[in-house]
Enzyme design. Sequence first.
Site, PDB file in Angstrom:
ATOM      1  N   ARG A 176       0.830  -1.222   0.000  1.00  0.00           N
ATOM      2  CA  ARG A 176       0.000   0.000   0.000  1.00  0.00           C
ATOM      3  C   ARG A 176       0.862   1.270   0.000  1.00  0.00           C
ATOM      4  NH1 ARG A 176      -2.096  -3.649  -1.225  1.00  0.00           N
ATOM      5  NH2 ARG A 176      -3.774  -4.802  -0.270  1.00  0.00           N
ATOM      6  N   SER A 224     -10.693  -1.196   4.001  1.00  0.00           N
ATOM      7  CA  SER A 224      -9.895  -1.448   5.210  1.00  0.00           C
ATOM      8  C   SER A 224      -9.349  -0.125   5.742  1.00  0.00           C
ATOM      9  CB  SER A 224      -8.740  -2.392   4.894  1.00  0.00           C
ATOM     10  OG  SER A 224      -9.268  -3.645   4.534  1.00  0.00           O
ATOM     11  N   GLU A 294      -4.505   2.811   6.935  1.00  0.00           N
ATOM     12  CA  GLU A 294      -4.309   2.673   5.483  1.00  0.00           C
ATOM     13  C   GLU A 294      -4.960   3.877   4.790  1.00  0.00           C
ATOM     14  OE1 GLU A 294      -5.171  -1.146   3.652  1.00  0.00           O
ATOM     15  OE2 GLU A 294      -5.993  -0.111   1.903  1.00  0.00           O
TER      16      GLU A 294
HETATM   17  C1  LIG Z   1     -15.458  -1.370  -0.305  1.00  0.00           C
HETATM   18  C2  LIG Z   1     -13.991  -1.074  -0.500  1.00  0.00           C
HETATM   19  C3  LIG Z   1     -13.103  -2.114  -0.733  1.00  0.00           C
HETATM   20  C4  LIG Z   1     -11.740  -1.857  -0.904  1.00  0.00           C
HETATM   21  N1  LIG Z   1     -10.900  -2.910  -1.147  1.00  0.00           N
HETATM   22  C5  LIG Z   1      -9.589  -2.667  -1.342  1.00  0.00           C
HETATM   23  C6  LIG Z   1      -8.690  -3.764  -1.615  1.00  0.00           C
HETATM   24  O1  LIG Z   1      -9.077  -4.922  -1.688  1.00  0.00           O
HETATM   25  N2  LIG Z   1      -7.377  -3.469  -1.777  1.00  0.00           N
HETATM   26  C7  LIG Z   1      -6.902  -2.195  -1.727  1.00  0.00           C
HETATM   27  O2  LIG Z   1      -5.699  -1.992  -1.912  1.00  0.00           O
HETATM   28  N3  LIG Z   1      -7.719  -1.147  -1.457  1.00  0.00           N
HETATM   29  C8  LIG Z   1      -9.047  -1.349  -1.272  1.00  0.00           C
HETATM   30  N4  LIG Z   1      -9.890  -0.301  -1.008  1.00  0.00           N
HETATM   31  C9  LIG Z   1      -9.328   1.069  -0.873  1.00  0.00           C
HETATM   32  C10 LIG Z   1      -9.381   1.904  -2.184  1.00  0.00           C
HETATM   33  O3  LIG Z   1     -10.353   1.402  -3.057  1.00  0.00           O
HETATM   34  C11 LIG Z   1      -8.019   1.915  -2.871  1.00  0.00           C
HETATM   35  O4  LIG Z   1      -7.017   2.446  -2.027  1.00  0.00           O
HETATM   36  C12 LIG Z   1      -8.050   2.718  -4.176  1.00  0.00           C
HETATM   37  O5  LIG Z   1      -6.876   2.463  -4.914  1.00  0.00           O
HETATM   38  C13 LIG Z   1      -8.174   4.229  -3.925  1.00  0.00           C
HETATM   39  O6  LIG Z   1      -8.310   4.884  -5.176  1.00  0.00           O
HETATM   40  P1  LIG Z   1      -8.968   6.322  -5.268  1.00  0.00           P
HETATM   41  O7  LIG Z   1      -8.951   6.739  -6.685  1.00  0.00           O
HETATM   42  O8  LIG Z   1     -10.286   6.332  -4.591  1.00  0.00           O
HETATM   43  O9  LIG Z   1      -7.888   7.180  -4.462  1.00  0.00           O
HETATM   44  P2  LIG Z   1      -8.154   8.345  -3.389  1.00  0.00           P
HETATM   45  O10 LIG Z   1      -8.788   7.764  -2.182  1.00  0.00           O
HETATM   46  O11 LIG Z   1      -8.833   9.494  -4.020  1.00  0.00           O
HETATM   47  O12 LIG Z   1      -6.654   8.756  -3.032  1.00  0.00           O
HETATM   48  C14 LIG Z   1      -5.795   7.891  -2.325  1.00  0.00           C
HETATM   49  C15 LIG Z   1      -4.432   8.577  -2.180  1.00  0.00           C
HETATM   50  O13 LIG Z   1      -3.832   8.682  -3.455  1.00  0.00           O
HETATM   51  C16 LIG Z   1      -3.521  10.043  -3.783  1.00  0.00           C
HETATM   52  N5  LIG Z   1      -3.745  10.151  -5.220  1.00  0.00           N
HETATM   53  C17 LIG Z   1      -4.848   9.748  -5.913  1.00  0.00           C
HETATM   54  N6  LIG Z   1      -4.678   9.941  -7.221  1.00  0.00           N
HETATM   55  C18 LIG Z   1      -3.429  10.473  -7.373  1.00  0.00           C
HETATM   56  C19 LIG Z   1      -2.657  10.886  -8.507  1.00  0.00           C
HETATM   57  N7  LIG Z   1      -3.136  10.795  -9.760  1.00  0.00           N
HETATM   58  N8  LIG Z   1      -1.412  11.387  -8.286  1.00  0.00           N
HETATM   59  C20 LIG Z   1      -0.912  11.492  -7.030  1.00  0.00           C
HETATM   60  N9  LIG Z   1      -1.590  11.108  -5.926  1.00  0.00           N
HETATM   61  C21 LIG Z   1      -2.838  10.617  -6.105  1.00  0.00           C
HETATM   62  C22 LIG Z   1      -4.461  10.873  -2.924  1.00  0.00           C
HETATM   63  O14 LIG Z   1      -3.926  12.145  -2.632  1.00  0.00           O
HETATM   64  C23 LIG Z   1      -4.529  10.018  -1.659  1.00  0.00           C
HETATM   65  O15 LIG Z   1      -3.396  10.229  -0.838  1.00  0.00           O
HETATM   66  C24 LIG Z   1     -11.255  -0.522  -0.830  1.00  0.00           C
HETATM   67  C25 LIG Z   1     -12.157   0.529  -0.600  1.00  0.00           C
HETATM   68  C26 LIG Z   1     -13.507   0.270  -0.441  1.00  0.00           C
HETATM   69  C27 LIG Z   1     -14.456   1.414  -0.205  1.00  0.00           C
END
Ligand SMILES: Cc1cc2nc3c(=O)[nH]c(=O)nc-3n(C[C@H](O)[C@H](O)[C@H](O)COP(=O)(O)OP(=O)(O)OC[C@H]3O[C@@H](n4cnc5c(N)ncnc54)[C@H](O)[C@@H]3O)c2cc1C
Length: 301
Positions: A176, A224, A294
């Site tokens: 992560r 998580s 996380e």
């Molecule tokens: C129901 C559910 C299940 C999930 N299951 C998993 C799983 O199995 N495994 C897992 O790893 N995660 C899981 N997650 C967490 C989440 O889905 C992941 O971390 C996902 O990759 C986040 O993507 P996002 O676009 O929403 O990022 P955001 O939440 O918008 O951002 C996350 C971080 O990345 C940074 N960021 C985003 N885009 C960029 C960019 N282009 N450049 C620089 N920084 C950036 C943001 O500033 C922030 O710090 C789950 C979440 C939910 C709600």
Amino acid sequence: MTWSRADLERVAQGVRGTVLWDEPMARHTSLRVGGPADLYLEPADLADLERGMELLRSANVPCLVVGSGYNLLVRDGGIRGCVVSLKRFDSLEPLPGARLEVGAGVTNQVLTRFAAEQCLGGIEFLSGIPGSFGGALTMNAGAHGGETMQRVELLTTLRETGVLVRKRSELEYGYRFLKLAPGEIILGARLRLEPVERRLIEENIREYIGKRGGQRVGFPNAGSFFKNPAGESAWRLIDQAGLRGATVGGAQVSEVHTNFLVNTGGAQAADFLALAELVKVRVKEAAGIGLEEEVRIVGEA
Ligand SMILES: Cc1cc2nc3c(=O)[nH]c(=O)nc-3n(C[C@H](O)[C@H](O)[C@H](O)COP(=O)(O)OP(=O)(O)OC[C@H]3O[C@@H](n4cnc5c(N)ncnc54)[C@H](O)[C@@H]3O)c2cc1C
């Protein structure tokens, strides 16, 4: 604060994409909490993003790049300065040699569907992970033994000095985690996949989505909340500390999955922060293990 609203107005006038003022971040996070961002931008393309970043830098305005907000807890005071979303960076292009060029704004679901259509396997684990590809790269999101960075051949980012393309071997990443320079923005990546029969890819996707039944917790959440400590499961430690269903305001340790903190209605970010603190203290007392979030926590109290 060395910048003013007038500086933000100059930035807003300089970009062609979407401009929103005092935009509630609760609209952009899956936890449905978080105060307003002073300025919220969705640049139209790379030139627009570069122009916006240059204007922000020259006025010393802080900037936070977000994806789809599935791993983000924004505090109730919101975000001073600017939030940038790369939603419009949603290009997806097949290349020779089982490769895909993927923009940061493509959702994981669109990416995995497209890869299946192209008979390209190896990225199916992303199908059940909500969010943007940029977020998946930043978090090195993973599941079912797969991790996003494993499939990256080239990562393209934007720094103050311009666009930078690096091979995976030049990057530092782990559980992560992907090391980026302060202010560095992920624009996208080239993935190297494997030619696989579409039927088999679809089977994997069905299996992975099916395994997520235990995550249907019925309330807004960010997946998580805590990282799994080495050799341990955060959910088990939280459960053993007797915290299933523990509540602060509208935030609750899910009754269904104890590493999910959920918004049962009307929660504030402060409720989640207080609940997370309670979980950390109790798990430390019960098991002697320090949990680490996380979920990324940003913004003003
Ligand atoms: C129901 C559910 C299940 C999930 N299951 C998993 C799983 O199995 N495994 C897992 O790893 N995660 C899981 N997650 C967490 C989440 O889905 C992941 O971390 C996902 O990759 C986040 O993507 P996002 O676009 O929403 O990022 P955001 O939440 O918008 O951002 C996350 C971080 O990345 C940074 N960021 C985003 N885009 C960029 C960019 N282009 N450049 C620089 N920084 C950036 C943001 O500033 C922030 O710090 C789950 C979440 C939910 C709600």
